[in-house]
Design an enzyme around this catalytic site. Sequence first.
Site, PDB file in Angstrom:
ATOM      1  CB  THR A 257      -0.929   0.056   1.241  1.00 14.35           C
ATOM      2  OG1 THR A 257      -0.793  -1.140   1.982  1.00 14.35           O
ATOM      3  CG2 THR A 257      -2.342   0.228   0.857  1.00 14.35           C
TER       4      THR A 257
ATOM      5  NE  ARG B   3       6.019   1.266   3.948  1.00 13.60           N
ATOM      6  CZ  ARG B   3       5.033   2.072   4.255  1.00 13.60           C
ATOM      7  NH1 ARG B   3       4.330   1.876   5.339  1.00 13.60           N
ATOM      8  NH2 ARG B   3       4.744   3.097   3.484  1.00 13.60           N
TER       9      ARG B   3
ATOM     10  CB  SER C 182       5.425   5.270   6.036  1.00 13.98           C
ATOM     11  OG  SER C 182       4.384   6.122   6.369  1.00 13.98           O
ATOM     12  CG  HIS C 183       3.166   3.722   9.753  1.00 12.71           C
ATOM     13  ND1 HIS C 183       2.961   3.668   8.402  1.00 12.71           N
ATOM     14  CD2 HIS C 183       2.750   2.540  10.240  1.00 12.71           C
ATOM     15  CE1 HIS C 183       2.435   2.495   8.097  1.00 12.71           C
ATOM     16  NE2 HIS C 183       2.294   1.783   9.183  1.00 12.71           N
TER      17      HIS C 183
ATOM     18  CE  LYS D 118       5.358   6.170   1.926  1.00 11.64           C
ATOM     19  NZ  LYS D 118       4.537   7.121   2.670  1.00 11.64           N
TER      20      LYS D 118
ATOM     21  CG  ASP E 136       3.976   9.189   9.182  1.00 18.88           C
ATOM     22  OD1 ASP E 136       4.110  10.367   8.797  1.00 18.88           O
ATOM     23  OD2 ASP E 136       3.836   8.235   8.405  1.00 18.88           O
TER      24      ASP E 136
ATOM     25  CG  ASP F  85       6.456   9.112   5.269  1.00 17.62           C
ATOM     26  OD1 ASP F  85       5.762   8.912   6.282  1.00 17.62           O
ATOM     27  OD2 ASP F  85       6.096   8.776   4.122  1.00 17.62           O
TER      28      ASP F  85
ATOM     29  CG  ASP G 265       2.684   9.982   4.809  1.00 17.42           C
ATOM     30  OD1 ASP G 265       2.882   9.592   5.971  1.00 17.42           O
ATOM     31  OD2 ASP G 265       2.806   9.244   3.802  1.00 17.42           O
ATOM     32  NE  ARG G 266       0.421   6.126   8.259  1.00 18.10           N
ATOM     33  CZ  ARG G 266      -0.031   4.911   8.523  1.00 18.10           C
ATOM     34  NH1 ARG G 266      -0.373   4.592   9.757  1.00 18.10           N
ATOM     35  NH2 ARG G 266      -0.128   4.007   7.582  1.00 18.10           N
TER      36      ARG G 266
ATOM     37  CD  GLU H  71      -5.605   6.250   3.346  1.00 20.01           C
ATOM     38  OE1 GLU H  71      -5.713   5.230   2.679  1.00 20.01           O
ATOM     39  OE2 GLU H  71      -4.513   6.711   3.703  1.00 20.01           O
ATOM     40  CD  GLU H  72      -7.686   2.928   8.909  1.00 23.39           C
ATOM     41  OE1 GLU H  72      -7.257   2.892  10.079  1.00 23.39           O
ATOM     42  OE2 GLU H  72      -7.035   2.506   7.943  1.00 23.39           O
ATOM     43  CB  SER H  73      -4.157   4.459   8.345  1.00 21.14           C
ATOM     44  OG  SER H  73      -4.174   5.029   7.051  1.00 21.14           O
TER      45      SER H  73
ATOM     46  CE  LYS I  65      -0.760   8.450   4.961  1.00 27.30           C
ATOM     47  NZ  LYS I  65      -0.333   7.526   3.923  1.00 27.30           N
TER      48      LYS I  65
ATOM     49  NE  ARG J 106      -3.569  -1.930   9.060  1.00 25.58           N
ATOM     50  CZ  ARG J 106      -2.471  -1.925   9.823  1.00 25.58           C
ATOM     51  NH1 ARG J 106      -2.552  -2.279  11.094  1.00 25.58           N
ATOM     52  NH2 ARG J 106      -1.288  -1.592   9.307  1.00 25.58           N
TER      53      ARG J 106
END
Length: 539
Positions: A17, A21, A112-113, A125, A276, A278, A280-281, A362-364, A375, A494
């Site tokens: 996604t 990674r 990322s996270h 990415k 996070d 990088d 984006d969160r 998104e929920e994440s 994001k 999840r």
Amino acid sequence: MIQTKKTTAYTDQKMGTGGLRKKTKVMMQPNYFENFIQSIFNTIGDMSGKVFVVGGDGRYFNKIAIQKLIKMAAANGVKKLIVGQNGFLSTPAGSHVMLKNHTNGGFILSASHNPGGENGDFGIKYANETGGQVPTSVSDKIYENTKKISEYKIFESEDIDLSKIRTTKLGDMEIEIIDSVKDYVEMMESIFDFEALKKLFKSGFTMRFDAMNAVTGPYAIRIFEEILGAGKGTVTHAVPLPDFGGLHPDPNLIYAKHLVDFMYSDEATDFAGANDGDGDRNMILGRKFFVTPSDSLAILADNYHLIPAYKNGIYGVAKSAATSTAVCRVAEKNNLPCYVVPTGWKYFVNLMDSKRITLCGEESFGSGSSHIREKDGIWAILFWLSIIAATGKSVEEITRENWKKYGRSYYMRFDFEGLDTEVADKLMKDLEAKLPSLTGKEYGAYKVSQAAPFVYNDPVDGSVTKNGLVVDFSNQSKITYRLSGTGSSGATLRVYLERPEYKNLDKDTYEMVSDLLKIAMDIAEIQKRTGKTKADVNT
Ligand code: G16
């Protein structure tokens, strides 16, 4: 001098996604990184005239990987690379640089996270000319190429000094080293009313921003402390470290618990946010108050008119299927389309490019807008601060008003981590087969109205994506199951639970979804198949 080196293919370089990674040590295997990059170049084909952006979140192996990437780009005939100073670029800043310079895309080196360090994770990415990560049709081609690669090209040279802002050359390729922060800050200034935000801080408003020892520290210091006058010490964990100082840079209730504890203490500031690895969160907190990402998205959508860049209207909004329906309720009442896409920011890109949506999330813990094609963590925080500045209300008041106006979706996500991949795959396969038989079944007060895989027909390119299994109940509650696409080993199941309520707005979330959780565990036989009696992480 350009060298062609022989290599042997790896068979596990399929992007998930959020790009490719892996465990850092897997990425550091001989030629592993090189194979993947060369496979991307081979997929692109003719590299002449191509311009790419390169940066990363500073995690372990970043420096080495960036040098390899620069040398491979030069050897493959790339015209120019735009590289963040010292190799730093947050994912949103990178997307902006790609769009601003009309490039052919770029590479953000980040998992990322996911945790960093030698024993953590590393990731790549890859974005195309949209400034967003490539669609599945492209990542599938790259994957095919990774399986048959036998050689790669690299320029044999000293490492390039990335510490100074300047333009230099490697072979025929131009390398422009840019200030990692400047362009991003200018973009934020063009979206938000910085004068109003300065006034907010001048009035005594307090905030804490947690950069989790990752890439956003320098961006946050510049914007919040230096420009907006939030005061020294507002930004914590501000220095990007290769192992994030041992923090797991995922801004949620579990991994940013130190920030949550602070905001529930008597020392709490008026507002807190975290980003996070990088950048984006984002996570949003008020005094003794946590805003779920799904609610946050709904609140942004309801208040777009307060932001200069959106005040003349937005095209529409979008959310991932696993995200709560809160934003769609806002959209409906405001006559805006609400698109529902599979998990993965890349699915929003077509909707933005075709002017179908402006805001999405998104929920994440991700939200963003069409200002870029990723994001954007700091953008989300500036958006929240702007709502606070314009309304004079607290985070909690803003959220409660939104619930009163549109109803409240009690929402929680439960993660079952470290599962055997075969066990997890079989669980999902068997569950999918069982879905048709669930319709009409009653579990106490919950009656299944529909149960089916989530299938997305992209309205722009016609592609069809199946991701996740959804059980809907007649009282609008919903269970969604999916396997994470961002892990670096094993599988994570999840389970996303949503229960909309229009009257009971002040209940405890866990209590409100606990029946649904039991039903979800039961339907998917989670305990029997995985041995787990409860989730490893609840957010
Ligand atoms: C990536 C994608 C997000 C997506 C997330 C899902 O986030 O960019 O759009 O929501 O993965 O993660 P999972 O598949 O584990 O549920 P990031 O921030 O890791 O790049």
